[in-house]
Design a protein around this motif. Sequence first.
Motif, short mmCIF file in Angstrom:
data_model
loop_
_atom_site.label_atom_id
_atom_site.label_comp_id
_atom_site.label_asym_id
_atom_site.label_seq_id
_atom_site.Cartn_x
_atom_site.Cartn_y
_atom_site.Cartn_z
N VAL A 63 27.02 29.56 46.36
CA VAL A 63 28.21 29.40 45.53
C VAL A 63 28.69 30.81 45.20
O VAL A 63 27.91 31.66 44.76
CB VAL A 63 27.89 28.62 44.24
N VAL A 64 29.98 31.08 45.44
CA VAL A 64 30.55 32.40 45.18
C VAL A 64 31.56 32.32 44.05
O VAL A 64 32.34 31.37 43.97
CB VAL A 64 31.18 33.01 46.45
N THR A 65 31.53 33.33 43.17
CA THR A 65 32.52 33.47 42.11
C THR A 65 33.25 34.79 42.34
O THR A 65 32.61 35.84 42.48
CB THR A 65 31.86 33.46 40.72
N LEU A 66 34.57 34.73 42.41
CA LEU A 66 35.42 35.90 42.66
C LEU A 66 36.29 36.12 41.44
O LEU A 66 37.06 35.25 41.06
CB LEU A 66 36.28 35.67 43.89
N GLU A 67 36.15 37.30 40.81
CA GLU A 67 36.90 37.61 39.61
C GLU A 67 37.82 38.79 39.88
O GLU A 67 37.36 39.89 40.20
CB GLU A 67 35.95 37.95 38.47
N ASN A 68 39.13 38.56 39.77
CA ASN A 68 40.13 39.60 40.05
C ASN A 68 40.52 40.32 38.76
O ASN A 68 41.17 39.75 37.90
CB ASN A 68 41.36 38.98 40.71
N GLU A 69 40.13 41.59 38.66
CA GLU A 69 40.46 42.41 37.49
C GLU A 69 41.55 43.43 37.83
O GLU A 69 41.65 44.47 37.20
CB GLU A 69 39.21 43.10 36.96
N ASP A 70 42.36 43.12 38.84
CA ASP A 70 43.41 44.02 39.31
C ASP A 70 44.76 43.33 39.13
O ASP A 70 44.82 42.14 38.81
CB ASP A 70 43.16 44.33 40.79
N ASP A 71 45.84 44.08 39.35
CA ASP A 71 47.18 43.49 39.27
C ASP A 71 47.71 43.11 40.64
O ASP A 71 48.88 42.78 40.80
CB ASP A 71 48.15 44.43 38.55
N GLY B 197 33.18 30.36 66.91
CA GLY B 197 31.97 29.69 66.48
C GLY B 197 31.34 30.24 65.20
O GLY B 197 30.18 29.96 64.93
N VAL B 198 32.08 31.00 64.42
CA VAL B 198 31.56 31.54 63.16
C VAL B 198 32.22 30.78 62.01
O VAL B 198 33.44 30.72 61.93
CB VAL B 198 31.86 33.05 63.04
N ASP B 199 31.39 30.19 61.14
CA ASP B 199 31.94 29.49 59.97
C ASP B 199 32.67 30.49 59.10
O ASP B 199 32.13 31.53 58.74
CB ASP B 199 30.82 28.82 59.16
N THR B 200 33.92 30.17 58.77
CA THR B 200 34.80 31.08 58.04
C THR B 200 35.40 30.35 56.84
O THR B 200 35.86 29.21 56.98
CB THR B 200 35.93 31.58 58.96
N HIS B 201 35.40 31.02 55.69
CA HIS B 201 35.98 30.46 54.47
C HIS B 201 36.83 31.53 53.82
O HIS B 201 36.36 32.63 53.57
CB HIS B 201 34.89 29.98 53.52
N SER B 202 38.08 31.20 53.55
CA SER B 202 39.02 32.17 52.98
C SER B 202 39.37 31.78 51.55
O SER B 202 39.56 30.60 51.23
CB SER B 202 40.30 32.22 53.81
N PHE B 203 39.48 32.81 50.70
CA PHE B 203 39.85 32.63 49.31
C PHE B 203 40.97 33.60 48.98
O PHE B 203 40.94 34.76 49.41
CB PHE B 203 38.66 32.95 48.38
N THR B 204 41.95 33.15 48.24
CA THR B 204 43.00 34.02 47.71
C THR B 204 42.83 34.02 46.20
O THR B 204 42.77 32.96 45.57
CB THR B 204 44.40 33.50 48.10
N VAL B 205 42.73 35.23 45.62
CA VAL B 205 42.48 35.35 44.19
C VAL B 205 43.62 36.15 43.58
O VAL B 205 43.79 37.33 43.87
CB VAL B 205 41.11 36.03 43.92
N GLU B 206 44.39 35.49 42.75
CA GLU B 206 45.55 36.11 42.10
C GLU B 206 45.10 37.04 40.97
O GLU B 206 43.97 36.92 40.49
CB GLU B 206 46.49 35.02 41.57
N PRO B 207 45.98 37.95 40.53
CA PRO B 207 45.64 38.87 39.44
C PRO B 207 45.16 38.10 38.19
O PRO B 207 45.75 37.11 37.80
CB PRO B 207 46.95 39.59 39.15
N GLU C 185 42.73 36.15 37.84
CA GLU C 185 42.16 34.84 38.14
C GLU C 185 40.67 34.95 38.50
O GLU C 185 40.23 35.96 39.04
CB GLU C 185 42.92 34.23 39.32
N THR C 186 39.93 33.90 38.20
CA THR C 186 38.55 33.76 38.65
C THR C 186 38.47 32.49 39.49
O THR C 186 38.93 31.44 39.05
CB THR C 186 37.57 33.68 37.46
N THR C 187 37.93 32.61 40.68
CA THR C 187 37.83 31.49 41.61
C THR C 187 36.36 31.28 41.98
O THR C 187 35.64 32.25 42.21
CB THR C 187 38.63 31.78 42.90
N THR C 188 35.95 30.04 42.04
CA THR C 188 34.58 29.71 42.46
C THR C 188 34.68 28.76 43.65
O THR C 188 35.51 27.86 43.67
CB THR C 188 33.80 29.04 41.31
#
Length: 173
Positions: free
Chosen positions: A33-41, A94-104, A106-109
């Motif tokens: 499980v990944v949590t991505l926290e954007n502290e940028d603008d 053949g490589v499992d790929t997962h993409s996330f977009t994280v807005e300014p 925002e925190t995404t899990t």
Amino acid sequence: MVSRRSLLVGGGLLVLTLVLTSGVLGVGTPEPVVTLENEDDATYHVTAYTVTDADAAGFLNFEVTTEDGQRRLVTYEELVWPGEYRNVTLVDDGVDTHSFTVEPGETTTGTIDGWSRGDATVYVVERGTEREHTSSRAITCKRRGQTHSLTLEPSGSEGSSTCAGGIGWLLRG
């Protein structure tokens, strides 16, 4: 003679033991499980790849745009330095790929599906509409119950990972 009630209770205990044992031994291993926290603008684009191990990560091939606008192929090992490339795109099949977009702000899990015990998770982080490559990291953990977190900020991304945390992994997948 054994009563039906004893057989049912014994059978129920056997099923419960098998379920708990399969959780401990890793049958149905839950994904990281990944949590991505954007502290940028700026908006960040984070792509996670699942490969068999850290050695395999080094051989992943990417098409990138260089500072002078040329497209070329590089391996994951060449993505060490941030800021040299833009538009990092995996070209291997053949490589499992997962993409996330994280807005300014925002925190995404999310969950990294396709992971199996022993696999490595590779993260490529890009910033803004130009998709400037800011960092890459490979996380290897042979145990279940992994948590990964990345803090996205202008100076680069800082991250941490835990191979197994708490008992929540017993209740997952």
